[in-house]
Design a protein around this motif. Structure first.
Motif, short mmCIF file in Angstrom:
data_model
loop_
_atom_site.label_atom_id
_atom_site.label_comp_id
_atom_site.label_asym_id
_atom_site.label_seq_id
_atom_site.Cartn_x
_atom_site.Cartn_y
_atom_site.Cartn_z
N GLN A 1 -10.96 -1.18 -6.63
CA GLN A 1 -10.61 0.31 -5.72
C GLN A 1 -11.68 -0.65 -4.80
OE1 GLN A 1 -8.37 2.86 -6.22
NE2 GLN A 1 -6.94 0.66 -6.11
N GLN A 2 -12.71 -1.18 -4.71
CA GLN A 2 -13.75 -0.38 -3.96
C GLN A 2 -13.24 -1.65 -2.48
OE1 GLN A 2 -18.14 -1.46 -5.31
NE2 GLN A 2 -16.42 -1.76 -7.42
N PHE B 1 -1.57 -3.29 -11.27
CA PHE B 1 -2.39 -2.96 -9.85
C PHE B 1 -0.79 -4.30 -9.22
CE2 PHE B 1 -3.78 -6.67 -10.47
CZ PHE B 1 -4.54 -7.44 -8.74
N ARG C 1 -6.27 1.52 0.47
CA ARG C 1 -7.02 0.97 -1.55
C ARG C 1 -5.19 -0.07 -2.04
NH1 ARG C 1 -11.33 1.02 0.17
NH2 ARG C 1 -12.37 2.75 0.14
N SER D 1 -5.07 -6.45 -13.57
CA SER D 1 -6.01 -6.49 -12.89
C SER D 1 -7.23 -7.25 -14.87
CB SER D 1 -6.94 -5.68 -12.82
OG SER D 1 -7.14 -4.71 -14.41
N TRP E 1 -10.29 -3.30 -12.31
CA TRP E 1 -9.54 -1.93 -11.68
C TRP E 1 -10.49 -1.35 -10.69
CZ3 TRP E 1 -5.93 -0.35 -9.04
CH2 TRP E 1 -5.52 0.91 -9.03
N ASP E 2 -12.18 -1.16 -11.48
CA ASP E 2 -12.97 -0.41 -10.94
C ASP E 2 -13.41 -1.13 -9.00
OD1 ASP E 2 -14.85 1.62 -10.34
OD2 ASP E 2 -16.31 0.00 -10.99
N ASP F 1 1.86 4.60 -8.32
CA ASP F 1 1.65 4.89 -7.17
C ASP F 1 3.08 4.69 -6.13
OD1 ASP F 1 -0.88 5.74 -7.00
OD2 ASP F 1 -1.29 3.97 -6.81
N PRO G 1 -2.58 -0.34 -4.34
CA PRO G 1 -2.47 1.17 -5.59
C PRO G 1 -2.63 0.90 -7.20
CG PRO G 1 -1.52 0.55 -3.06
CD PRO G 1 -1.73 -0.93 -4.10
N HIS G 2 -2.25 1.67 -7.79
CA HIS G 2 -1.70 1.45 -9.34
C HIS G 2 -0.03 1.17 -9.16
CE1 HIS G 2 -1.23 2.40 -13.76
NE2 HIS G 2 -2.49 2.36 -13.53
N THR H 1 -8.10 -8.05 2.48
CA THR H 1 -8.89 -7.04 1.79
C THR H 1 -10.41 -7.50 2.80
OG1 THR H 1 -10.26 -8.07 -0.34
CG2 THR H 1 -7.90 -6.65 -0.77
N THR I 1 0.71 -1.11 0.29
CA THR I 1 -0.10 0.04 0.18
C THR I 1 0.92 1.36 0.06
OG1 THR I 1 -0.28 0.15 2.81
CG2 THR I 1 -1.91 -0.99 1.25
#
Length: 410
Positions: free
Chosen positions: A122-123, A88, A138, A82, A118-119, A144, A140-141, A99, A60
């Motif tokens: 991110q949740q 990611f 979250r 993803s 990816w969406d 990041d 990370p990409h 998670t 992270t």
């Protein structure tokens, strides 16, 4: 070590922050030292594992910042793709361990992490499993990590489970070649790519021959295999638990740089240095840096130490009264109330110490995973699943308020 790797491993061996809690490490201010000066001092290059997985939730942004603040030369990340092709950062093959996937996507706990878009990724909350302080962190990409890295602290990029992320080698190579933030780190010699999958590493070497590359393996193979690795890689990394003098010599004879993971105690660090290891990856880079600088690695310890971890007992690991356990000792000359203290292993399994436990000078307390009868020198967590790896594990001791007191590895 090849000339290319020697150039790549420039970075900091600077002194680290004085204190460390779950809330992050303070930044260092000393100027970075070159790899040449670190080698002259006998110090290895230090890499924070999954950022700094011992002090923040792994992979992270918070962990990357702890890794950078420690003064480590690099922090390490794990990259995957993803379902819709976004790179990611995540270690495991499934989202269950780190998670809140059970809450967000019930029934998908054991689905491949690469099956999420990816969406969807991110949740997920990737921080709460570690501590409430990190709630809302979250996944990370890939980019990041580049945003956190610096000319002082670069990035070791592990291509994780490439069979689950077809084309990932090309994605990483393109990012390093064309993305401004990543290219800046490449130009500063602050990038190395690594992985366990030999075929993936060969593909990456063909795509980006100018990027330093490390082949990973759980054990040191024979000389012929190491010679084959040397045809495409610059370095070799393995578990410190499986490295001996003969294995270290085989790696060096092949002309490969030598690295080890995951070094989470000062004793394991010393053993690795004695074998001529040049790269040390661990979950607690701030402690490693402090130790290498001649400072106390655990300034808040108050004389509390983990003196043993009994991982593999005769019979069942969770048998009543005599199952797996960790031993905590008070080596100071005053009593210490350890009520509510926490033992945390590398996978984030937790053993608690119950209320009312005060260790007198010289006293020891056995903290068990399974069931038993509590006594003055034993506390039982009544757990129903094994915590400690029988083949070796690392454990950290924390206060209830989140201060790191000691680490132990076997």
């Amino acid at each position: 070590m090849s000339a290319r790797i020697a150039k790549a491993l420039t970075g900091s061996a600077a002194a680290a922050a004085v204190g460390l809690t779950f809330f992050g490490a303070a930044p260092v201010s000393a100027a970075p030292a070159s790899a040449a000066s670190a080698a002259a001092a006998g110090d290895p290059v230090v890499i924070g594992h999954r950022g700094a997985a011992g002090t923040a939730p792994e992979n992270t942004v918070a962990a990357f910042k702890d890794g950078r603040a420690s003064g480590a030369d690099f922090f390490e990340i794990d990259v995957q793709l993803s379902a819709d092709g976004v790179p990611f950062l995540f270690h495991d093959n499934t989202p269950a361990r780190t998670t809140n996937v059970e809450e967000v996507f019930p029934g998908r706990e054991d689905d491949p992490i690469t099956s999420f878009t990816w969406d969807e990724l991110q949740q997920l909350d990737a921080g709460s499993y570690f501590s409430a302080k990190f709630a809302g962190e979250r996944i990370p990409h890939f980019d990041d990590a580049a945003a956190v890295a610096s000319a002082r602290t670069g990035v070791f990029i592990e291509i994780k489970a490439p069979a689950n992320s077809p084309g990932i080698e090309q994605v990483v190579a393109d990012k390093l070649a064309h993305d401004r933030k990543w290219k800046k780190l490449v130009d500063a010699d602050k990038i190395e790519v690594l992985g366990f999958d030999e075929a993936s590493n060969v593909r990456f070497a063909e795509l980006a021959p100018e990027i330093p590359l490390q082949q990973l393996s759980g054990t040191v193979p024979d000389a012929a295999t190491l010679e084959r690795f040397a045809g495409f890689a610059d370095a070799f990394g393995t578990s410190y638990r499986n490295l001996d003098e003969a294995g270290a010599q085989r790696v060096k004879d092949a002309g490969l740089g030598l690295g080890v993971y995951t070094v989470n105690s000062m004793e394991a660090l010393e053993d690795s240095i004695a074998l001529g290891v040049e790269r040390v990856t661990g979950d607690f880079p701030i402690q490693t840096e402090r130790y290498l600088e001649g400072q106390k690695p655990f300034p808040a310890s108050r004389g509390l130490e983990i003196t043993a971890s009994v991982n593999d007992v005769p019979g069942e690991d969770l048998q009543a009264e005599t199952g797996e356990h960790v031993v905590v000792a008070n080596t100071s000359n005053r009593s210490v109330d350890v009520s509510g203290y926490v033992l945390r292993d590398a996978a984030n399994n937790i053993l608690l110490i119950g209320e009312g436990y005060v260790l007198k000078p010289g006293a020891e307390l056995r903290v068990y995973t399974g069931p038993g009868t509590n006594s003055a020198d034993a506390y039982y967590n009544n757990g129903t699943a094994n915590v400690l790896n029988n083949t070796g594990d690392s454990v950290a001791l924390w206060t209830g308020g989140g201060q790191l007191l000691d680490t132990f590895a076997n």
